[in-house]
Design a protein around this motif. Structure first.
Motif, PDB file in Angstrom:
ATOM      1  N   THR A 115       0.845  -1.184   0.000  1.00  0.00           N
ATOM      2  CA  THR A 115       0.000   0.000   0.000  1.00  0.00           C
ATOM      3  C   THR A 115       0.881   1.235   0.000  1.00  0.00           C
ATOM      4  O   THR A 115       1.868   1.305   0.733  1.00  0.00           O
ATOM      5  N   ASP A 116       0.542   2.215  -0.825  1.00  0.00           N
ATOM      6  CA  ASP A 116       1.278   3.467  -0.885  1.00  0.00           C
ATOM      7  C   ASP A 116       0.387   4.604  -0.387  1.00  0.00           C
ATOM      8  O   ASP A 116      -0.840   4.499  -0.396  1.00  0.00           O
ATOM      9  N   ILE A 117       1.017   5.695   0.046  1.00  0.00           N
ATOM     10  CA  ILE A 117       0.286   6.834   0.591  1.00  0.00           C
ATOM     11  C   ILE A 117       0.464   8.040  -0.322  1.00  0.00           C
ATOM     12  O   ILE A 117       1.506   8.230  -0.948  1.00  0.00           O
ATOM     13  N   ASN A 118      -0.593   8.856  -0.401  1.00  0.00           N
ATOM     14  CA  ASN A 118      -0.589  10.082  -1.187  1.00  0.00           C
ATOM     15  C   ASN A 118      -0.933  11.229  -0.249  1.00  0.00           C
ATOM     16  O   ASN A 118      -1.909  11.163   0.497  1.00  0.00           O
ATOM     17  N   SER A 145       2.922  11.342  -3.986  1.00  0.00           N
ATOM     18  CA  SER A 145       2.945  10.051  -3.301  1.00  0.00           C
ATOM     19  C   SER A 145       4.353   9.486  -3.266  1.00  0.00           C
ATOM     20  O   SER A 145       5.319  10.104  -3.706  1.00  0.00           O
ATOM     21  N   GLY A 146       4.428   8.270  -2.731  1.00  0.00           N
ATOM     22  CA  GLY A 146       5.661   7.503  -2.757  1.00  0.00           C
ATOM     23  C   GLY A 146       6.795   8.162  -2.008  1.00  0.00           C
ATOM     24  O   GLY A 146       6.655   8.639  -0.887  1.00  0.00           O
ATOM     25  N   GLN A 147       7.961   8.213  -2.657  1.00  0.00           N
ATOM     26  CA  GLN A 147       9.182   8.695  -2.019  1.00  0.00           C
ATOM     27  C   GLN A 147       9.138  10.179  -1.686  1.00  0.00           C
ATOM     28  O   GLN A 147      10.047  10.686  -1.018  1.00  0.00           O
ATOM     29  N   ARG A 148       8.135  10.884  -2.094  1.00  0.00           N
ATOM     30  CA  ARG A 148       8.052  12.319  -1.795  1.00  0.00           C
ATOM     31  C   ARG A 148       7.403  12.596  -0.446  1.00  0.00           C
ATOM     32  O   ARG A 148       7.309  13.753  -0.045  1.00  0.00           O
ATOM     33  N   VAL A 149       6.909  11.547   0.213  1.00  0.00           N
ATOM     34  CA  VAL A 149       6.345  11.680   1.550  1.00  0.00           C
ATOM     35  C   VAL A 149       7.291  10.979   2.519  1.00  0.00           C
ATOM     36  O   VAL A 149       7.538   9.777   2.397  1.00  0.00           O
ATOM     37  N   LYS A 150       7.829  11.701   3.467  1.00  0.00           N
ATOM     38  CA  LYS A 150       8.819  11.142   4.399  1.00  0.00           C
ATOM     39  C   LYS A 150       8.099  10.531   5.595  1.00  0.00           C
ATOM     40  O   LYS A 150       7.295  11.191   6.261  1.00  0.00           O
ATOM     41  N   ILE A 151       8.385   9.258   5.866  1.00  0.00           N
ATOM     42  CA  ILE A 151       7.831   8.568   7.022  1.00  0.00           C
ATOM     43  C   ILE A 151       8.916   8.479   8.089  1.00  0.00           C
ATOM     44  O   ILE A 151      10.002   7.952   7.833  1.00  0.00           O
ATOM     45  N   LEU A 152       8.604   8.988   9.286  1.00  0.00           N
ATOM     46  CA  LEU A 152       9.567   9.005  10.375  1.00  0.00           C
ATOM     47  C   LEU A 152       9.041   8.189  11.546  1.00  0.00           C
ATOM     48  O   LEU A 152       7.829   8.138  11.791  1.00  0.00           O
ATOM     49  N   LEU A 153       9.955   7.576  12.264  1.00  0.00           N
ATOM     50  CA  LEU A 153       9.649   6.900  13.523  1.00  0.00           C
ATOM     51  C   LEU A 153      10.458   7.606  14.601  1.00  0.00           C
ATOM     52  O   LEU A 153      11.679   7.480  14.641  1.00  0.00           O
ATOM     53  N   ASP A 154       9.777   8.385  15.449  1.00  0.00           N
ATOM     54  CA  ASP A 154      10.467   9.219  16.444  1.00  0.00           C
ATOM     55  C   ASP A 154      11.523  10.104  15.782  1.00  0.00           C
ATOM     56  O   ASP A 154      12.639  10.268  16.286  1.00  0.00           O
ATOM     57  N   GLY A 155      11.173  10.661  14.617  1.00  0.00           N
ATOM     58  CA  GLY A 155      12.072  11.567  13.921  1.00  0.00           C
ATOM     59  C   GLY A 155      13.131  10.911  13.080  1.00  0.00           C
ATOM     60  O   GLY A 155      13.902  11.596  12.394  1.00  0.00           O
ATOM     61  N   THR A 156      13.201   9.564  13.084  1.00  0.00           N
ATOM     62  CA  THR A 156      14.196   8.826  12.314  1.00  0.00           C
ATOM     63  C   THR A 156      13.547   8.251  11.059  1.00  0.00           C
ATOM     64  O   THR A 156      12.493   7.614  11.157  1.00  0.00           O
ATOM     65  N   PRO A 157      14.110   8.443   9.861  1.00  0.00           N
ATOM     66  CA  PRO A 157      13.462   7.985   8.629  1.00  0.00           C
ATOM     67  C   PRO A 157      13.405   6.469   8.518  1.00  0.00           C
ATOM     68  O   PRO A 157      14.326   5.760   8.930  1.00  0.00           O
ATOM     69  N   LEU A 158      12.300   5.976   7.934  1.00  0.00           N
ATOM     70  CA  LEU A 158      12.126   4.551   7.678  1.00  0.00           C
ATOM     71  C   LEU A 158      12.571   4.227   6.255  1.00  0.00           C
ATOM     72  O   LEU A 158      12.344   4.998   5.325  1.00  0.00           O
ATOM     73  N   LEU A 159      13.177   3.080   6.091  1.00  0.00           N
ATOM     74  CA  LEU A 159      13.695   2.654   4.793  1.00  0.00           C
ATOM     75  C   LEU A 159      12.630   1.870   4.038  1.00  0.00           C
ATOM     76  O   LEU A 159      11.979   0.987   4.599  1.00  0.00           O
ATOM     77  N   ASP A 160      12.459   2.197   2.747  1.00  0.00           N
ATOM     78  CA  ASP A 160      11.576   1.441   1.856  1.00  0.00           C
ATOM     79  C   ASP A 160      12.392   0.952   0.669  1.00  0.00           C
ATOM     80  O   ASP A 160      13.288   1.644   0.180  1.00  0.00           O
ATOM     81  N   ARG A 161      12.036  -0.223   0.172  1.00  0.00           N
ATOM     82  CA  ARG A 161      12.807  -0.798  -0.935  1.00  0.00           C
ATOM     83  C   ARG A 161      12.452  -0.144  -2.259  1.00  0.00           C
ATOM     84  O   ARG A 161      13.264  -0.118  -3.183  1.00  0.00           O
ATOM     85  N   GLY A 162      11.241   0.388  -2.388  1.00  0.00           N
ATOM     86  CA  GLY A 162      10.801   0.887  -3.679  1.00  0.00           C
ATOM     87  C   GLY A 162      10.252   2.292  -3.617  1.00  0.00           C
ATOM     88  O   GLY A 162      10.582   3.085  -2.742  1.00  0.00           O
ATOM     89  N   ASP A 163       9.393   2.597  -4.594  1.00  0.00           N
ATOM     90  CA  ASP A 163       8.842   3.939  -4.684  1.00  0.00           C
ATOM     91  C   ASP A 163       7.523   4.048  -3.935  1.00  0.00           C
ATOM     92  O   ASP A 163       6.799   5.037  -4.098  1.00  0.00           O
ATOM     93  N   THR A 164       7.175   3.055  -3.126  1.00  0.00           N
ATOM     94  CA  THR A 164       5.994   3.119  -2.289  1.00  0.00           C
ATOM     95  C   THR A 164       6.407   3.098  -0.816  1.00  0.00           C
ATOM     96  O   THR A 164       7.502   2.661  -0.481  1.00  0.00           O
ATOM     97  N   ARG A 165       5.518   3.593   0.048  1.00  0.00           N
ATOM     98  CA  ARG A 165       5.822   3.659   1.469  1.00  0.00           C
ATOM     99  C   ARG A 165       5.193   2.475   2.201  1.00  0.00           C
ATOM    100  O   ARG A 165       4.338   2.626   3.064  1.00  0.00           O
ATOM    101  N   GLU A 166       5.653   1.262   1.839  1.00  0.00           N
ATOM    102  CA  GLU A 166       5.109   0.068   2.460  1.00  0.00           C
ATOM    103  C   GLU A 166       5.536  -0.056   3.920  1.00  0.00           C
ATOM    104  O   GLU A 166       4.934  -0.800   4.691  1.00  0.00           O
ATOM    105  N   SER A 167       6.563   0.691   4.337  1.00  0.00           N
ATOM    106  CA  SER A 167       7.009   0.645   5.736  1.00  0.00           C
ATOM    107  C   SER A 167       5.921   1.113   6.689  1.00  0.00           C
ATOM    108  O   SER A 167       5.913   0.735   7.863  1.00  0.00           O
TER     109      SER A 167
END
Length: 753
Positions: free
Chosen positions: A164-167, A172-194
């Motif tokens: 699932t990707d987020i917009n 969408s995709g890599q243009r939206v930064k997902i953080l865990l306590d301010g630390t970025p999460l790694l994704d393998r592709g152009d979707t934010r499956e993390s």
């Protein structure tokens, strides 16, 4: 790398002992508005949960010597706060606390992008928050269920890969930064499956900042930042918290108890604290049996997921450090059709392993100077395992085709250090550095590529009476791309009156292509994608402004309204298109430009035990084909409306909540080929409604029951009139949204001492 983290952690925690301090006690009683004892009230010290009140409303807890902020909260009741001074070896007895019966706290404390934690009203950023109470009321089993009725947020489901990707804000995709306590999460592709691989049970609240945050958070933050903030260790002397959550949910009408059909969630969490030291562990099992609409196919794939984390740390008034390991073990199962002549099916399993080590700390060197440090190392792999299963003999064996047994591995090392220096009462300075190292290997990866980012950034917040200004810049050295010499941003807040605030912002965004977009080649029955190592880096200019009004000094009613608008212009925007040399293969290309424009209006009303929100979002997306046909409008517009309503029946210790969103029609323009003639046509994704309803009941200070209905309107798919169907990244046909109206029931047990 693991050894470095271990040695650094031992050094920090060893030096922390010098900050150990004595304890005192704080005691008192909490009452409801009608004067009755209030049990199971959450007591927080300096923002961290310390204890719950007893059956008679009393509490007695150990607190470190010094000045602290004490807070009391129950379900949707607004927090009552007061400052206290604790003396070692003595008990501070406080007057009775009476909770006001209100359903929402407008003055949420936020941390994303701030110099130090502060209220939403005082921040120069416009930040949306989803607090723990709202997460709990939803009975969510994953983070997507928390976000799916938020304004400006849309999800796209790839049912073939189970991702699932987020917009956000039209990107969408890599243009939206997902953080865990301010630390970025790694994704393998152009979707934010993390986003679907983080345990929702460990999340305290979610903060959303729209618009580029490249100065503060670097590349990938063009569309905005979603910061997942975890629950922290309890405070107090020799405190222990044990939590158990079990929830069962159907998948539409399909359900089997605790296994197979439906969704089955179970979690266990432990938190311990003594003399400043703390430790904790969480483990959750999420099992989804898949969903078949009745035609024999299974578009929603079964998923088995184990999520675990362990934390250890030390904290006092001047120093805090903690280490955490997060682990994900996920299997997505795709069973193929049985061949009638051979009685054999070709089945696939997508196996994901994610291990994320985090080390964070901060220290206050003086009243004017403090330092924050964060580091992480992520080891991520996703394996495709293809087997053939003989249903007559019951035997299973791996297929011989190499591409059907592919493995992709990614790793990321992240280090950030930030100093906070208070130059004067009106000026704060925040310099920092960041290192981001990413590498990958695998059967579908060309070579062993790496992308390394080294950055220095600084910002300053200047408070001049009614004006707050925050200029900032970032300098980046990228190992592959020439980054702009300077990435600037500017935020300003003006208090037009005690109740009216104006915020305006400009930010320059920058994003280097991800490894997948450059080097990842992927071919299966539904995808034919090749990377493009010749891609250029994206950059953007973003402008936004909001006007916030808040009704103050009212005991029984609170009202807040926010009206805003945004304009984002992207250059070298990376999209997908058919390869010019092979029309059956999709690749990544730089589109010349792309724009998103929009406006939003959000209203929050609180009256006694009732909280109601009503919001409107209107997004315009640029039509690239306007360059070919001037009759096409420059922007295609799509509306959204949402409303969240929560009501607390205090005497029953029960809350009911309804979360609703209308997602409007989304038009677009595309090329079509008819009998050798290429023309442009208008396509659209149909509008749909989604809603969740929940009931939460506190049985006693340890046990809470919850239940409700998910996807009330029974939406499974919505129509897309696009003729782009059947290929990689195709958009035509029915768009998957959900698996029908579902029912859930669960309990949450929490013991503390």
């Amino acid at each position: 790398m693991k050894l470095v983290f271990t040695l650094f952690f031992l050094f920090i925690t060893g030096t922390a002992i010098v900050f150990a301090q004595s304890k005192g006690r704080v005691a008192g009683k909490v009452l409801t508005s009608d004067g009755k004892p209030a049990d199971a009230i959450c007591i927080l010290v300096d923002g961290r949960q310390a204890a719950l009140t007893q059956y008679n409303g009393s509490y007695n807890l150990s607190v470190p010597e010094g000045n602290h902020q004490l807070a009391f909260s129950f379900m949707n009741n607004v927090q009552q706060q007061q400052s206290i001074t604790v003396t070692a070896g003595k008990t501070l007895t406080l007057p009775n606390i009476t909770l006001k019966e209100t359903a929402f706290q407008l003055n949420d404390v936020i941390v994303t992008g701030q110099f130090e934690p502060q209220s939403v009203k005082n921040s120069v950023y416009q930040v949306r928050t989803i607090n723990n109470e709202r997460i709990r009321l939803r009975g969510a089993s994953n983070i997507q269920q928390v976000l799916n009725t938020e304004l400006g947020v849309r999800f796209a489901n790839d049912l073939t890969l189970g991702t699932t990707d987020i917009n956000l804000m039209g990107v969408s995709g890599q243009r939206v930064k997902i953080l865990l306590d301010g630390t970025p999460l790694l994704d393998r592709g152009d979707t934010r499956e993390s986003l679907g691989q983080i345990d929702v049970n460990m999340i305290e609240k979610i903060e959303i900042v729209e618009g580029p945050m490249s100065v503060m958070y670097g590349t990938d933050a063009l569309g905005g930042v979603i910061n997942l903030i975890t629950k922290k260790a309890a405070t107090g002397n020799n405190s222990l918290l044990v939590g158990v959550r079990v929830q069962e949910e159907s998948a539409g009408k399909q359900y089997d108890t605790f296994n197979k059909s439906g969704t089955h969630n179970a979690s266990l969490n432990l938190k311990w604290q003594n003399k400043g030291w703390n430790a904790g562990a969480d483990v959750s099992r999420n099992n989804f049996g898949g969903w078949k609409p009745g035609n024999g196919l299974q578009p929603w794939l079964p998923k088995n997921q184990w999520l675990a984390n362990a934390t250890a740390g030390y904290a006092n008034q001047k120093f805090k450090v903690w280490y955490r390991i997060n682990a994900t073990d996920e299997d997505i199962i795709s069973d193929g059709a049985i061949n009638a002549s051979t009685n054999v099916s070709k089945d696939q399993k997508f196996i994901t392993h994610r291990y994320m080590h985090e080390l964070q700390g901060n220290t206050r060197l003086s009243d004017a100077l403090s330092f924050n440090f964060a580091a992480s190392y992520t080891d991520y792999s996703r394996r495709t395992q293809t087997t053939e299963f003989n249903h007559a003999t019951g035997t299973r064996f791996l297929t011989a085709t190499a591409s059907e047994q592919a493995v992709a591995k990614f790793d990321n090392t992240f280090i950030r250090g930030i100093a906070q220096y208070k130059i004067s009462e009106h000026v704060n300075l925040q310099p920092g550095f960041e290192v981001n190292l990413t590498g990958s290997t695998g059967d579908r990866i060309l070579g062993t590529p790496t992308i390394n980012d080294y950055s220095f950034f600084a910002s300053s917040e200047i408070a001049l009476g009614k004006f707050s200004l925050r200029p900032g810049f970032r300098v980046i050295h990228n190992s592959v791309y020439d980054a702009p010499p300077v990435i600037p941003s500017f935020n300003a807040k003006v208090a037009l009156s005690p109740t009216l605030d104006l915020r305006v912002a400009y930010a320059y965004g920058y994003r280097s292509p991800a490894l997948r977009e450059l080097y990842f080649n992927f071919f299966d029955a539904s995808h034919s994608i090749i990377g493009n190592p010749n891609l250029k880096a994206e950059y953007s200019n973003s402008y936004n402004g909001t006007l916030s009004w808040q009704l103050l000094n009212q005991q029984t009613i609170k009202l807040r309204s926010v009206v805003g608008g945004f304009y984002n212009q992207f250059h070298n925007f990376i999209g997908t298109a058919f390869d010019a040399s092979n029309g059956s293969i999709t690749t990544y290309l730089n589109i010349d430009r792309y724009k998103t424009v929009g406006g939003t209006m959000e209203n929050t009303l609180t009256y006694k035990n009732l909280q109601a929100t009503l919001g409107f979002y209107y997004t315009g997306r640029y039509n690239q084909l306007k360059n070919e046909d001037p009759t096409i409008p420059q922007l295609s517009w799509s509306p959204e409306v949402n409303s969240n309503i929560a009501y607390t029946i205090t005497q029953w210790k029960t809350s009911v909540a309804l979360f609703y969103k209308y997602t409007g029609k989304r038009p677009s323009y595309e090329y079509i080929n008819n009998a050798g003639t290429t023309t442009i046509q208008r396509a659209s994704v149909s509008a749909f409604n989604t809603a969740d309803f929940s009931v939460n009941k506190i049985i006693n200070r340890t046990l809470t029951l919850n239940g409700g209905i998910r996807n009330v309107f029974n939406v499974t798919r919505v129509n897309n009139t696009s003729q782009d169907s059947g290929g990689a990244h195709s958009t035509g046909g029915a768009v998957p949204v959900g698996y029908g109206r579902s029912f859930f029931l669960g309990f949450n047990y929490q013991f503390s001492k």
